[in-house]
Every structure is written in C-alpha cells, then in structure tokens.
Design a protein around this motif. Structure first.
Motif, short mmCIF file in Angstrom:
data_model
loop_
_atom_site.label_atom_id
_atom_site.label_comp_id
_atom_site.label_asym_id
_atom_site.label_seq_id
_atom_site.Cartn_x
_atom_site.Cartn_y
_atom_site.Cartn_z
N HIS A 156 25.95 84.53 36.13
CA HIS A 156 26.42 84.79 37.65
C HIS A 156 25.36 84.68 38.57
O HIS A 156 25.60 84.30 39.86
CB HIS A 156 27.07 85.99 37.88
CG HIS A 156 28.23 86.30 37.13
ND1 HIS A 156 29.24 87.05 37.64
CD2 HIS A 156 28.79 85.26 35.89
CE1 HIS A 156 30.45 86.79 36.57
NE2 HIS A 156 30.05 85.90 35.68
N ASP A 157 24.05 84.35 38.22
CA ASP A 157 22.87 84.25 38.87
C ASP A 157 22.75 82.64 39.15
O ASP A 157 21.84 82.23 39.99
CB ASP A 157 21.67 85.03 38.72
CG ASP A 157 20.94 84.47 37.46
OD1 ASP A 157 21.90 83.81 36.74
OD2 ASP A 157 19.98 84.87 37.21
N GLN A 163 27.63 80.36 41.77
CA GLN A 163 27.86 80.84 42.90
C GLN A 163 28.67 79.92 43.91
O GLN A 163 29.34 80.34 44.63
CB GLN A 163 26.54 81.36 43.48
CG GLN A 163 26.03 82.47 42.63
CD GLN A 163 24.65 82.80 43.20
OE1 GLN A 163 23.87 82.25 44.00
NE2 GLN A 163 24.09 83.83 42.50
N ARG A 182 33.67 85.73 44.59
CA ARG A 182 33.40 86.84 43.61
C ARG A 182 31.68 86.93 43.49
O ARG A 182 31.02 88.12 43.41
CB ARG A 182 33.54 86.10 42.08
CG ARG A 182 33.40 87.19 41.21
CD ARG A 182 34.02 86.59 39.76
NE ARG A 182 33.73 87.65 38.67
CZ ARG A 182 33.71 87.10 37.38
NH1 ARG A 182 34.24 85.94 37.10
NH2 ARG A 182 33.43 88.05 36.65
N ALA A 183 30.99 85.86 44.05
CA ALA A 183 29.50 85.98 44.36
C ALA A 183 29.03 86.86 45.32
O ALA A 183 28.13 87.88 45.37
CB ALA A 183 28.84 84.54 44.33
N ARG A 210 31.20 89.40 46.59
CA ARG A 210 31.39 90.79 46.05
C ARG A 210 30.26 91.18 45.10
O ARG A 210 29.99 92.23 45.31
CB ARG A 210 32.50 90.80 45.59
CG ARG A 210 33.93 90.84 46.29
CD ARG A 210 35.17 91.17 45.55
NE ARG A 210 35.39 90.45 44.22
CZ ARG A 210 36.26 89.30 44.25
NH1 ARG A 210 36.69 88.88 45.29
NH2 ARG A 210 36.24 88.64 42.95
N GLU A 211 29.56 90.28 44.28
CA GLU A 211 28.59 91.01 43.36
C GLU A 211 27.56 91.11 43.84
O GLU A 211 26.84 92.17 43.86
CB GLU A 211 28.59 90.06 42.31
CG GLU A 211 29.60 89.98 41.35
CD GLU A 211 29.66 88.96 39.73
OE1 GLU A 211 28.31 88.28 39.96
OE2 GLU A 211 30.41 88.94 39.19
N THR A 212 27.24 90.26 44.94
CA THR A 212 25.88 90.54 45.66
C THR A 212 26.03 91.84 46.70
O THR A 212 25.11 92.65 46.69
CB THR A 212 25.55 89.19 46.64
OG1 THR A 212 25.46 88.13 45.94
CG2 THR A 212 24.46 89.51 47.54
N ALA A 250 27.81 94.45 46.22
CA ALA A 250 27.82 95.65 45.21
C ALA A 250 26.47 96.09 44.66
O ALA A 250 26.06 97.27 44.62
CB ALA A 250 28.90 95.21 43.96
N ALA A 251 25.71 95.01 44.75
CA ALA A 251 24.29 95.02 44.02
C ALA A 251 23.34 95.59 45.12
O ALA A 251 22.48 96.14 44.86
CB ALA A 251 23.63 93.90 43.48
N ARG A 285 22.01 98.82 38.63
CA ARG A 285 21.52 97.52 38.32
C ARG A 285 21.85 97.08 36.92
O ARG A 285 21.75 97.63 35.93
CB ARG A 285 19.87 97.60 38.74
CG ARG A 285 19.50 98.07 39.77
CD ARG A 285 19.61 96.81 40.98
NE ARG A 285 19.19 97.49 42.29
CZ ARG A 285 19.91 97.53 43.37
NH1 ARG A 285 20.87 97.23 43.37
NH2 ARG A 285 19.24 97.90 44.55
N PRO A 286 22.32 95.62 36.90
CA PRO A 286 22.53 95.34 35.51
C PRO A 286 21.27 94.99 34.64
O PRO A 286 20.31 94.60 35.25
CB PRO A 286 23.15 93.80 35.95
CG PRO A 286 22.76 93.42 37.47
CD PRO A 286 22.42 94.74 38.01
#
Length: 179
Positions: free
Chosen positions: A142-143, A148, A154-155, A157-159, A161-162, A169-170
């Motif tokens: 996903h990075d 992206q 989705r990218a 949203r993930e950014t 959320a992070a 942190r994952p």
C-alpha cells in the motif's frame, strides 16, 4: 494502468528500470557491433553466426538502434525507462512470433533462425519484466505509488488513519505467534 504515473525522483524502482534498460541495451549493442565486425552484408541470408545467433547487416543495425534506445531510456530513467522497457519487450515477443513463421522463407530479411526466435522471446520477456516490475501486480504494497494512484480513496483513508494521534503504527516485521 496508466503508464504516465509518476514516481518520486528518488524511488528505488527507478534504479531497477534503469539497470534493466542498460543491461539489455548493452547486450544488444554488443551483439550488433559483433555483427558489424563480421563485415556482413545487409540482406545476407546465408546463415552467418554471431554469438550463436544467425545475423546479417540489417539485424545488426536493428540491434544497435534498439540497444542505443534502451541505453538512452536508462539515462533518462524513471517511468520513461519503464515504459520503453515494456514497449520494446512487447516488440521483441511479437517479433519472435512473426519470425517463427518466416523461418526458411524469402521474407526472412533479418535472417532469423530458431535460436534467434528463442532469443527474441527470452529477451522480450526479460525486458518486459524489467519494465513492469512494481507497476503491474495484484499484490502491490500500500505504500507503492502505483497502488496509491490506482486506489486514491483507500490510500487517503489509510494516510489519514496513520496520521491520527495514538493510532497504532503498522508493523513491518512479522512477529512469531505466541504459544
């Protein structure tokens, strides 16, 4: 897939695209120069061998031009190198199929033999692999900038959320299961 997707200037895949284009271009350039060193006529179909492949002056010229094109793409780097690799790789595979049917016919002006056809297929697949690596896959991380681009919602949203305070942190390193 859009081949105009942009990678950051310092992305590690840029080196991979450049390396692939440079290595394959250098190999084709050497083959073409060896053909010229053998003083081959342009349309000779007598089966003269250079490095295990049949060749003539026209095939040597094509090899040098394509080799220089790949080396130029390696010098530019980035998505240009990737796109040139993909395009030339596809052309090599198509050339292999076309020349497979032209073996032992008068239209075989490049003097392709079966070893040339196999070389064309293998070189085409190698060059395409160098060009498609990191751009064409079902399991991109996903990075990855290409993932992206393909999944902007989705990218985002993930950014987001992070970036939230206190968000977990994952972990990159997999932990062994606890017993």
């Amino acid at each position: 897939m859009r081949l105009r997707d942009e990678l950051p200037v310092d992305h590690p895949l840029n080196r991979f695209y450049r390396l692939g284009a440079a290595l394959c271009g250098l190999l084709l350039l050497v083959f073409g120069c060896l053909g010229f060193a053998g003083s081959l006529s342009a349309f000779d179909t007598a089966g003269r061998q250079v490095a295990g492949l049949s060749t003539n002056g026209l095939l040597s010229t094509v090899s040098v031009v394509v080799g220089l094109l790949l080396i130029a793409a390696a010098a530019v780097g980035g998505n240009i190198a990737s796109s040139v690799n993909i395009t030339i790789g596809v052309l090599f595979v198509v050339s292999g199929f076309v020349h497979l049917f032209l073996i032992d016919r008068r239209a075989n002006v490049l003097d392709f033999g079966m070893s040339n056809v196999v070389f064309s297929f293998l070189m085409g697949l190698l060059i395409m692999t160098f060009g498609m690596y990191g751009r064409v896959s079902g399991g991109l991380p996903h990075d990855n900038p290409y993932w992206q681009r393909r999944h902007p919602d989705r990218a985002a949203r993930e950014t987001a959320a992070a970036l939230r305070p206190g968000a977990p942190r994952p972990s990159i390193v997999a932990r062994p299961p606890e017993i």
